[in-house]
Write an enzyme that holds these catalytic residues in place. Structure first.
Site, PDB file in Angstrom:
ATOM      1  N   SER A   1      31.343   6.005 -60.428  1.00 12.48           N
ATOM      2  CA  SER A   1      32.584   5.934 -60.342  1.00 12.48           C
ATOM      3  C   SER A   1      33.493   4.703 -59.759  1.00 12.48           C
ATOM      4  CB  SER A   1      33.509   7.258 -60.029  1.00 12.48           C
ATOM      5  OG  SER A   1      33.144   7.701 -58.510  1.00 12.48           O
TER       6      SER A   1
ATOM      7  N   HIS B   1      32.043  10.049 -66.047  1.00 14.45           N
ATOM      8  CA  HIS B   1      32.491   8.780 -66.505  1.00 14.45           C
ATOM      9  C   HIS B   1      31.603   7.975 -67.792  1.00 14.45           C
ATOM     10  CE1 HIS B   1      35.889   8.009 -63.422  1.00 14.45           C
ATOM     11  NE2 HIS B   1      34.871   8.709 -62.721  1.00 14.45           N
TER      12      HIS B   1
ATOM     13  N   LYS C   1      38.806  13.186 -68.445  1.00 13.24           N
ATOM     14  CA  LYS C   1      38.946  11.569 -68.567  1.00 13.24           C
ATOM     15  C   LYS C   1      38.713  11.377 -70.165  1.00 13.24           C
ATOM     16  CE  LYS C   1      36.364  11.412 -64.113  1.00 13.24           C
ATOM     17  NZ  LYS C   1      37.557  11.821 -63.228  1.00 13.24           N
TER      18      LYS C   1
HETATM   19  C1  LIG Z   1      31.841  11.541 -60.934  1.00 10.55           C
HETATM   20  C2  LIG Z   1      33.029  12.534 -61.139  1.00 10.55           C
HETATM   21  N1  LIG Z   1      32.493  13.868 -61.019  1.00 10.55           N
HETATM   22  C3  LIG Z   1      33.485  14.675 -61.130  1.00 10.55           C
HETATM   23  C4  LIG Z   1      34.867  14.488 -61.106  1.00 10.55           C
HETATM   24  C5  LIG Z   1      36.012  15.686 -61.298  1.00 10.55           C
HETATM   25  O1  LIG Z   1      36.122  15.880 -62.524  1.00 10.55           O
HETATM   26  P1  LIG Z   1      37.326  17.068 -62.625  1.00 10.55           P
HETATM   27  O2  LIG Z   1      38.612  16.166 -62.727  1.00 10.55           O
HETATM   28  O3  LIG Z   1      37.161  17.507 -64.164  1.00 10.55           O
HETATM   29  O4  LIG Z   1      37.523  18.089 -61.723  1.00 10.55           O
HETATM   30  C6  LIG Z   1      35.160  13.141 -61.262  1.00 10.55           C
HETATM   31  C7  LIG Z   1      36.603  12.994 -61.183  1.00 10.55           C
HETATM   32  O5  LIG Z   1      37.036  12.177 -60.355  1.00 10.55           O
HETATM   33  C8  LIG Z   1      34.167  12.255 -61.061  1.00 10.55           C
HETATM   34  O6  LIG Z   1      34.651  10.765 -61.029  1.00 10.55           O
END
Ligand SMILES: Cc1ncc(COP(=O)(O)O)c(C=O)c1O
Lengths: 415, 87
Positions: free
Chosen positions: A190, A218, A249
């Protein structure tokens, strides 16, 4: 008194320390729906100003798409507003099961379980599946929610250097005595925007009898020829054992996440994963809209193709202008500035110039690795990106970083 | 710097720094609070120390504070080794 003065003082001081360290986070307030152009009030109290948005996870531009809105409205009418229940009591509708089946088909897995968010999926999955005799071996740059999930699990933990396959192999060999080995990685990282070497990871996992876990938050919807994710891009569809991803997202951007993968693993999560058992069901409005998002994505690859073109254009423009861009192929395009103060000043100046981005620095990224993270959307027009580049060049000139590499930037600004 | 400290320092550099990493790690560099050693892979470091020095570090003593610099790690190893009952 329940809230004694010394305690209050402790928190006040804590907040002051955050401010003094320049780490205080201020919300930027959007006046309108999420889009590639938004009106933003910042700092709070200022008049909102129109800016080009380069920091949303709205990769496919579906957050406010008319068909998604219509499906949400229809879902609201047909299935109501809230479930007022966790899934296993009376919070599961036909729609929830249908979305799980559709995600299973799209991701190329065996089964899928929805969670309130991907943070929850990551918080629950390891604790539900792995115990003291097992080891979780994670890439050192995995997302914070995975770190928390690993902390909650009783399993042993280890890490390998970011995308370093030699180091991962050493670790797999070192842990051959464990009951199960699980390689844990993001699909697209990310903060860096690079893709995990899933083809090599899967091969190593097969050699050392390990499971593979991928968080594709992502990637789902746009990475790979049909947008199925990093496993599609790396040619290992069907060979990833556990996958988590988010609806928050590219897939409409509302909220919700899932664990998808081998059927026994997913079924065990249905029995044991605490955020699934003890948190409310994803609301029908979101489930109905997510089904429409999957229809949109499966009907045509036009949006992900557009995103790929936009990404190539944006990267090329930045590199030609002389920015130090982290190489990669995802729409996460980090512009490296190394120095935390510089990254903050740069983001502030860009905002003045009508471009909305955020600077990231320690502890979100390693020390001395501060950056501006930009995120491209299929919704961006060429004109948006060209206009954004003008702002980047103006601010880059002002700070004198154009054409400079890491060494020169660090020499001038410090690490 | 004695041999023990040098061995630990070499291991930390090899195990935790990336190739293009120009962070300096010395005897007093904060490893855990400085974000160089993550708490998950502290286990690897502990295992390395135990194998190399033929000791067993009790979990209660393998605290993030004791692991926060090469110097304090070396002190911990010496403490544990000194308690070892000769066989
Ligand atoms: C790699 C990754 N996993 C999980 C999440 C969390 O996702 P959620 O917003 O559905 O809790 C994010 C969001 O920032 C992320 O970038």
């Amino acid at each position: 008194m329940a809230y004694p003065e010394p305690l209050k003082e402790r928190f006040r001081r804590g907040l002051e320390e955050i401010r003094a360290a320049g780490l205080y986070k201020q919300e930027r307030i959007l006046h309108g729906p999420q889009d590639v152009r938004v009106e933003v009030e910042f700092p709070a109290g200022e008049l909102p100003r129109p800016v080009i948005n380069l920091c949303a996870n709205n990769y496919l531009g579906l957050s406010s798409h008319p068909r998604v809105l219509a499906a949400a409205r229809a879902g609201l009418e047909a299935r109501g507003y809230g479930m007022s229940s966790v899934r296993f009591i009376c919070g599961t509708q036909d729609l929830h099961r249908r979305l799980e089946e559709r995600l299973t088909g799209f991701l190329g897995t065996e089964d899928t379980l929805l969670f309130p968010s991907c943070m929850d999926a990551n918080a629950g999955v390891f604790e539900a599946l792995f115990g003291e005799q097992d080891v979780l071996i994670a890439d050192r740059l995995v997302h914070a929610s995975i770190v928390d999930g690993m902390r909650l699990a009783k399993a042993q933990t280890d890490t390998y250097k970011h995308s370093d396959m030699g180091h991962l192999e050493e670790k797999l060999a070192e842990h051959l005595d464990k009951r199960a080995r699980v390689v844990v990685t993001d699909g697209v990282f990310s903060m860096d925007g690079d893709l995990a070497k899933l083809d090599e990871i899967v091969a190593l996992a097969e050699k050392y009898d390990a499971l593979v876990f991928v968080d594709d938050s992502h990637a789902t919807g746009f990475i790979g020829a049909r947008g199925r994710g990093t496993h599609e891009a790396k040619g290992v569809l069907g060979r990833v054992d556990l996958l988590t991803t988010t609806l928050g997202k590219a897939l409409g951007g509302a909220s919700g996440g899932c664990v998808s993968g081998r059927s026994e693993l997913v079924e065990t999560c249905r029995q044991r994963a605490r955020p699934y058992l003890f948190s409310n069901s994803v609301p029908p409005v979101i489930v109905a809209a997510a089904l429409e998002v999957l229809d949109l994505i499966e009907e045509s690859t036009a949006r992900r193709d557009r995103l790929e073109e936009n990404t190539r254009l944006w990267r090329r423009l930045l590199v030609e202008a002389g920015f130090d861009v982290k190489p990669g192929e995802s729409p996460i395009v980090p512009i490296m500035l190394y120095n935390a103060r510089l990254a903050q000043d740069f983001a502030r100046d860009l905002f003045e110039e009508g471009v909305f981005v955020v600077g990231f620095f320690f502890p979100v990224v390693p020390k001395g690795q501060a950056r501006i993270r930009t995120q491209v959307s299929a919704g961006h027009e060429r004109a948006h990106l060209e206009r954004a580049l003008e702002a980047f060049v103006a601010v880059g000139r002002r700070h004198g970083v154009l054409g400079l590499g890491k060494r020169e930037i660090v020499e001038r600004f410090g690490a | 710097m004695d041999d023990l400290e040098r061995a630990i320092l070499d291991y930390v550099r090899r195990e935790y720094l990336e190739e293009d990493d120009d962070r300096q790690v010395g005897l007093e560099t904060p490893l855990i609070t400085g974000g160089i050693v993550d708490s998950f892979s502290m286990v690897s470091l502990k295992r390395f120390l135990e194998r190399k020095n033929d000791i067993e570090i009790p979990d209660a003593e393998a605290t993030p504070a004791a692991f926060d610099s090469v110097r304090s790690i070396a002190a911990l190893v010496r403490r544990v080794a000194a308690r070892r009952v000769p066989v």
